[in-house]
Each structure stands twice: as structure tokens, then as C-alpha cells.
Design an enzyme around this catalytic site. Structure first.
Site, PDB file in Angstrom:
ATOM      1  N   ASP A 136       2.337   2.394   3.183  1.00  0.00           N
ATOM      2  CA  ASP A 136       3.509   1.165   3.971  1.00  0.00           C
ATOM      3  C   ASP A 136       4.799   1.558   3.577  1.00  0.00           C
ATOM      4  O   ASP A 136       5.110   0.638   4.770  1.00  0.00           O
ATOM      5  CB  ASP A 136       3.597  -0.698   3.481  1.00  0.00           C
ATOM      6  CG  ASP A 136       1.946  -1.021   3.290  1.00  0.00           C
ATOM      7  OD1 ASP A 136       1.088  -0.130   3.942  1.00  0.00           O
ATOM      8  OD2 ASP A 136       1.659  -1.749   2.437  1.00  0.00           O
ATOM      9  N   HIS A 162       1.236  -1.191   0.482  1.00  0.00           N
ATOM     10  CA  HIS A 162       0.225  -0.093   0.122  1.00  0.00           C
ATOM     11  C   HIS A 162       1.006   1.487   0.103  1.00  0.00           C
ATOM     12  O   HIS A 162       1.522   1.287   0.354  1.00  0.00           O
ATOM     13  CB  HIS A 162      -0.813   0.766   1.515  1.00  0.00           C
ATOM     14  CG  HIS A 162      -1.848  -1.487   2.005  1.00  0.00           C
ATOM     15  ND1 HIS A 162      -1.570  -2.151   2.209  1.00  0.00           N
ATOM     16  CD2 HIS A 162      -2.746  -1.591   1.502  1.00  0.00           C
ATOM     17  CE1 HIS A 162      -1.828  -2.757   2.188  1.00  0.00           C
ATOM     18  NE2 HIS A 162      -3.237  -2.500   1.510  1.00  0.00           N
TER      19      HIS A 162
HETATM   20  C1  XUL Z   1      -7.369  -6.727   4.305  1.00  0.00           C
HETATM   21  C2  XUL Z   1      -6.706  -6.892   2.878  1.00  0.00           C
HETATM   22  C3  XUL Z   1      -5.748  -6.087   2.650  1.00  0.00           C
HETATM   23  C4  XUL Z   1      -5.707  -6.143   0.880  1.00  0.00           C
HETATM   24  C5  XUL Z   1      -4.857  -4.625   0.747  1.00  0.00           C
HETATM   25  O1  XUL Z   1      -8.132  -7.875   4.800  1.00  0.00           O
HETATM   26  O2  XUL Z   1      -6.453  -8.200   2.312  1.00  0.00           O
HETATM   27  O3  XUL Z   1      -4.796  -6.407   2.494  1.00  0.00           O
HETATM   28  O4  XUL Z   1      -4.768  -6.931   0.830  1.00  0.00           O
HETATM   29  O5  XUL Z   1      -5.231  -3.830   1.136  1.00  0.00           O
END
Ligand code: XUL
Ligand code: CO
Length: 441
Positions: free
Chosen positions: A109, A106
Site C-alpha cells: 500500500d 500492507h
Molecule cells: C480483507 C482484510 C484485509 C486485512 C489485512 O478482507 O480485511 O484488509 O485486514 O490484510
């Protein structure tokens, strides 16, 4: 100030090697043998294993009852860019030592969000330039990028589905910056997980407008990236709930409807996560099959849930039977379209040794590898395929074949049924199928 590779974070741990199932070395693969061919591809090619930046580098184990327990030696510098570089160094050291080829992130992150959008964008660009050098030096690649449009309090009522246009626009700006970062790093895909795209109470919700706005938003993101030359696939990651009570991308079938309803079927596929499937009262293999049937099996977020509770525990995979059933679907549908297997999983709060992160990923990779080998063996050598074929053999010839090819009408069914009387009782043989799974495990 961090310099490329100037510090070793995982001291005493070298490159993880395949040593086979008789090895007692905890820091070795027992089943994941990257170059081993299975069903026409190497394991490395089948899986494209990826490290999830958020759990592995950022998740220190905090829960609603207490703070984090893990004292990570990276991200300690008080300057955000230096801290982010330390984290990137640790990330690339880990991925390289694991022998994985990919990572996923993300936006925030990578580096902490700044007080303003402009400053946040500058921060992302700086760390992306650093990651680009690290990618070039290591051959590690970006499987997918995404934007975190769910943690910041501004998104408490949703991002693309927010009732306030100002927040929708802010989310759009954030996604543009995350897409730019993904493209700059040659990311192979881009993910949308709508954590807060849903609602808590229908009383205060215009569901139709919110869903249509998501459709518009996804089209805008896709159009922008395509204009910039992005060739990768967009994935929607379904999840039924948590954090929102009702999430619009509830499961694979619901998300496929979203994709088709808003005309996104040429650009979007699904990223199926094990624990999201089980939260939706499905199995992992069910969700993979639904995606595969629509030609949309794009990627996997690998983890497992807990049978005794009802939330997303994101544990590392270790359930061989569950994963074998998944690998049967995986192999029979030709694998993943564009994506890979991303370990969206975290070590437990009381697993506080740095070594535990390695043990967890080794176990996850071995679970998938072992399940792939078993599934391939079942398909090649057991009675499984012929039993399945036999179950549907009435559609292979005669009137059954005519029905499948669309040559019959309801009157034909009436005539056939009138002539043939009560159908013969035919066993589903579920236990026999289950026994084969056990026998080949
Ligand atoms: C949340 C989840 C996230 C997604 C990306 O449950 O799985 O981490 O993979 O936003
Ligand atoms: Co996920």
C-alpha cells in the site's frame, strides 16, 4: 518532488472537532469526544482509532464491472517513490485532521511493488524512512503492519500454504521485509490475514501439509521478529472465505485452534473484523466474545456488511445496536489487548468527493463512541447485569457452586436430579434484554 507537508490535499477541511449531538456540522464529531472519560479511560485510549492505508489512500472504487471512479490527487507522480511520498503526505494530513493517533498498512500500500524482490525491498526502505520523519513530526503511530501476500498472481495458490516451496520462501522473504518495516516504524502489532491461505478444491489439496506449513511459517516470523527485539503482539485476522472458497482461519474459534495447535499462544491474539464475522454466519459480538474468552481479544477491524448479500462490502460502521452489543463485550472483557479500532472500510464507489472520506470516518468513530456510551450506561445503570447474574444464580451456591468448583461427579448429578424431580421452567427473557438495549440507546 514531494517535501514534508508542502501540499494540502484536503483543501477547505480543517481539524475535525467534537461539537456534540446537537451540532448540524457534518464535519464534526457528534459523539466521539477523544478526551471524555468512559469506564475509567478516555475514548481515545479505549479505541486507538486507525486509518487503513489500503482503502483510504489506494482504493479508487474499481469493481468487477468497471474501473475506479475516484480521482485521488496523490500518487500521480510517475516516479514510484515520489508517488508514494505524495500518498504518505495525504495519509498524514488526513489522520492529523481526523485527530486519530494511528494508521495500518500492507507493505505494497505504501509503495508499488517492483519487478524484483531486491528492488521492492529498497523501495519499502525508502518510503519507511520518509514515514518515520512524518511520524516524528506528527506523533501519529503505527498500530500494525502486514504484508500483502494475496494480490500478486504468484500467490494464486496461497502464500505460506502454497504447494510449491519456492512460493512459500518468497512469501517468507516478503514477510521479513514487512516485519523490518513495521519494527523500524515502532509498529505496535503485526497482522496475518490469510486471504489465499486455504483451498478451492480438496481434490488437489494436501490440507494437513498446508496447515502444518502455515504453523511453521508463523513460528518462523514470530521467532525472527522476537530476535530483532519486537515486543508487539501478532494478530491473526479470521475470515471464512473470499477470495479463497475455504480459508483456514475461518473464524475466531478456528484461528484460536491454529494458534494453540502450533504453540503460538504466548505471542498471538486475534484481530476481529465485523464483516468477516458475519460472512462466517456469526455476529460481530459473538466473535469478540470467543476471542475474549480465550484471552485473545487483540484488535478490531471496524466496518459493516450488507444484510442482503453474501460478500465483504467493507462499509463504514453505522449500526448502533450491533455496535452496542459489541461494546458490551468490549467493556466487560477489559477492552483490546494491544490493538485498536482500525477502519477497514471504504466509501462507496459513487462517493467520489474527497470530503466523503472524512464523513465516513466521522460516522464510524461516532458509531463506536455512541455505542460505548450506551453500553457503559447499560452496565452502570440498567437491570442488565443483575438480570444476567440472576440467570446463572443457581451456580452461586449449594450444589451448583460445588459443580462449578469441580467437586461433583456424575453420580452426584444423578443423586441431585433424583431428589429434585423435573426442573422448574425458567424463561430466558430475551425480549426484556432487547428492550433494555433499545431503552438505553
Ligand atoms: C480483507 C482484510 C484485509 C486485512 C489485512 O478482507 O480485511 O484488509 O485486514 O490484510
Ligand atoms: Co481487515
Amino acid at each position: 518532488m514531494a517535501v514534508l507537508g508542502d501540499k494540502e490535499y484536503f483543501k477547505g477541511i480543517g481539524k475535525i472537532k467534537y461539537e456534540g449531538k446537537d451540532s448540524d456540522n457534518p464535519l464534526a464529531f457528534k459523539f466521539y469526544n477523544p478526551e471524555q472519560m468512559v469506564a475509567g479511560k478516555t475514548m481515545r485510549e479505549h479505541f486507538k482509532f486507525a486509518m487503513a492505508y489500503w482503502h483510504t489512500l489506494c482504493g479508487t472504487g474499481g469493481d468487477p464491472f468497471g474501473p475506479g471512479t475516484k480521482n485521488f490527487p496523490w500518487s500521480v507522480d510517475s516516479n514510484p517513490l515520489n508517488a508514494a511520498k505524495e500518498k504518505a503526505d495525504a495519509a498524514f494530513e488526513f489522520i492529523t485532521k481526523m485527530g486519530f493517533d494511528y494508521y495500518c498498512f500492507h507493505d505494497f500500500d505504501l509503495i508499488d511493488e517492483a519487478p524484483t524482490l531486491a528492488e521492492s525491498e529498497k523501495r519499502i526502505q525508502s518510503i519507511v524512512a520518509y514515514l518515520k520523519q512524518k511520524q516524528n513530526a506528527s506523533n501519529v503511530k503505527l498500530l500494525w503492519g502486514t504484508s500483502n501476500c494475496f494480490s500478486n498472481p504468484r500467490y494464486m495458490n496461497g502464500a505460506a500454504s502454497n504447494p510449491n516451496f519456492d512460493v512459500v520462501a518468497r512469501a517468507g522473504a516478503q514477510v521479513k521485509i514487512a516485519l523490518d518495516a513495521t519494527m523500524e516504524l515502532d509498529g505496535e502489532n503485526y497482522v496475518f490475514w490469510g486471504g489465499r491461505e486455504g483451498y478451492m478444491s480438496l481434490l488437489n489439496t494436501n490440507m494437513k501439509l498446508e496447515q502444518d506449513n502455515i504453523g511453521r511459517f508463523l513460528n518462523m516470523a514470530k521467532d525472527y521478529a522476537r530476535q530483532q527485539g519486537f515486543k508487539g503482539t501478532f494478530f491473526i485476522e479470521p475470515k471464512p472465505m473470499e477470495p479463497t472458497k475455504h480459508q483456514y482461519d475461518f473464524d475466531a474459534a478456528t484461528s484460536i485452534n491454529t494458534i494453540r495447535e502450533y504453540g503460538l499462544q504466548d505471542d498471538f491474539k486475534l484481530n476481529i473484523e465485523v464483516n468477516h464475522a458475519t460472512l462466517a454466519q456469526h455476529t460481530f459480538q459473538h466473535e469478540l466474545q470467543v476471542a475474549a474468552n480465550a484471552g485473545m481479544l487483540g484488535s478490531i477491524d471496524a466496518n459493516r456488511g450488507d444484510y442482503q448479500n453474501g460478500w465483504d462490502t467493507d462499509q463504514f460502521p453505522n449500526n448502533i445496536l450491533e455496535t452496542t452489543e459489541a461494546m458490551l463485550v468490549f467493556l466487560k472483557s477489559g477492552g483490546l489487548q494491544g490493538g485498536g479500532v482500525n477502519f477497514d472500510a471504504k466509501t462507496r464507489r459513487n462517493s467520489t468527493d474527497l470530503e466523503d472520506i472524512f464523513l465516513a470516518h466521522i460516522g464510524g468513530a461516532d458509531t463506536f463512541a455512541r455505542a460505548l456510551l450506551i453500553a457503559d450506561n447499560i452496565i452502570q445503570n440498567s437491570a442488565y447485569e443483575s438480570l444476567l447474574e440472576k440467570r446463572y444464580s443457581s451456580f452461586k451456591s449449594g450444589k451448583g457452586a460445588a459443580f462449578v468448583s469441580g467437586k461433583l461427579g456424575l453420580i452426584d448429578l444423578y443423586a441431585y436430579a433424583s431428589e429434585h424431580g423435573e426442573p422448574e421452567q425458567i424463561s430466558g427473557k430475551q425480549e426484556l434484554f432487547e428492550n433494555i438495549l433499545n431503552q438505553y440507546s
